[in-house]
Write a protein that holds these residues in place. Sequence first.
Motif, PDB file in Angstrom:
ATOM      1  N   ALA A 184       2.649  -7.648  11.341  1.00 58.09           N
ATOM      2  CA  ALA A 184       3.924  -8.227  12.057  1.00 58.09           C
ATOM      3  C   ALA A 184       3.282 -10.013  12.452  1.00 58.09           C
ATOM      4  N   SER A 241       9.122 -10.744  12.717  1.00 59.36           N
ATOM      5  CA  SER A 241       9.380  -9.293  12.048  1.00 59.36           C
ATOM      6  C   SER A 241       8.083  -8.488  12.032  1.00 59.36           C
ATOM      7  N   ALA A 242       8.252  -7.313  11.597  1.00 62.73           N
ATOM      8  CA  ALA A 242       7.283  -6.594  11.539  1.00 62.73           C
ATOM      9  C   ALA A 242       7.514  -5.668  10.236  1.00 62.73           C
ATOM     10  N   ARG A 243       6.283  -5.478   9.271  1.00 60.74           N
ATOM     11  CA  ARG A 243       6.571  -4.681   8.339  1.00 60.74           C
ATOM     12  C   ARG A 243       5.660  -3.319   8.492  1.00 60.74           C
ATOM     13  N   GLN A 298       5.759   0.738   1.725  1.00 65.20           N
ATOM     14  CA  GLN A 298       6.366   0.275   2.915  1.00 65.20           C
ATOM     15  C   GLN A 298       7.287   1.201   3.228  1.00 65.20           C
ATOM     16  N   GLU A 300      11.137  -2.099   8.128  1.00 66.59           N
ATOM     17  CA  GLU A 300      10.972  -3.404   8.433  1.00 66.59           C
ATOM     18  C   GLU A 300      11.760  -3.629   9.705  1.00 66.59           C
ATOM     19  N   ARG A 354      13.088  -6.289  12.421  1.00 68.53           N
ATOM     20  CA  ARG A 354      13.362  -7.828  12.747  1.00 68.53           C
ATOM     21  C   ARG A 354      13.846  -8.197  14.132  1.00 68.53           C
ATOM     22  N   ALA A 361       2.453 -11.421   7.373  1.00 69.82           N
ATOM     23  CA  ALA A 361       3.750 -10.744   7.391  1.00 69.82           C
ATOM     24  C   ALA A 361       4.803 -11.183   6.180  1.00 69.82           C
ATOM     25  N   ASN A 362       4.483 -12.204   5.714  1.00 70.79           N
ATOM     26  CA  ASN A 362       5.371 -12.727   4.749  1.00 70.79           C
ATOM     27  C   ASN A 362       4.567 -12.627   3.104  1.00 70.79           C
TER      28      ASN A 362
END
Length: 138
Positions: free
Chosen positions: A14, A18-20, A35, A38, A40, A125-126
């Motif tokens: 996170a 956002s958090a995956r 995954q 997600e 947001r 996060a990205n």
Amino acid sequence: MARTIPEGTLVVVADGGSARVFTNVGSAQQLTLKQEGELRLQDISETGISGQGPAGAVPKDMSIAQLNEATFAKQVAEQLNEDALNNRYAHLLLVADPTTLGRIRPLLHKETQARLLGDIAKDLANAPLADIQRSLAG
């Protein structure tokens, strides 16, 4: 030293917006993340997300962006708590930038804390999936 992340561990990566959500579908020796979803930051407004605010007292000089990030951290913690209380995961690994991690930690229920294998103060996060897996495996 490599950390052990058992199969089925919920891994949440996170940041403030956002958090995956991943699950380790590999073994404890061979991390393989899949995954699952997600989360947001949604419905940003002057009054916070969906009229909610962050947990606790809010400093008067907090910007709208900071307010929304703190509120998002609260929502992530609430979801993790709900899932722990409903036995939706056995193990949890939390990865977030230091600020977000600092906002989530105090909001975790004792049941969530009991399932927490650890937390990592790092902004992934990205990051691409391969980078996240490499970072967690090492």
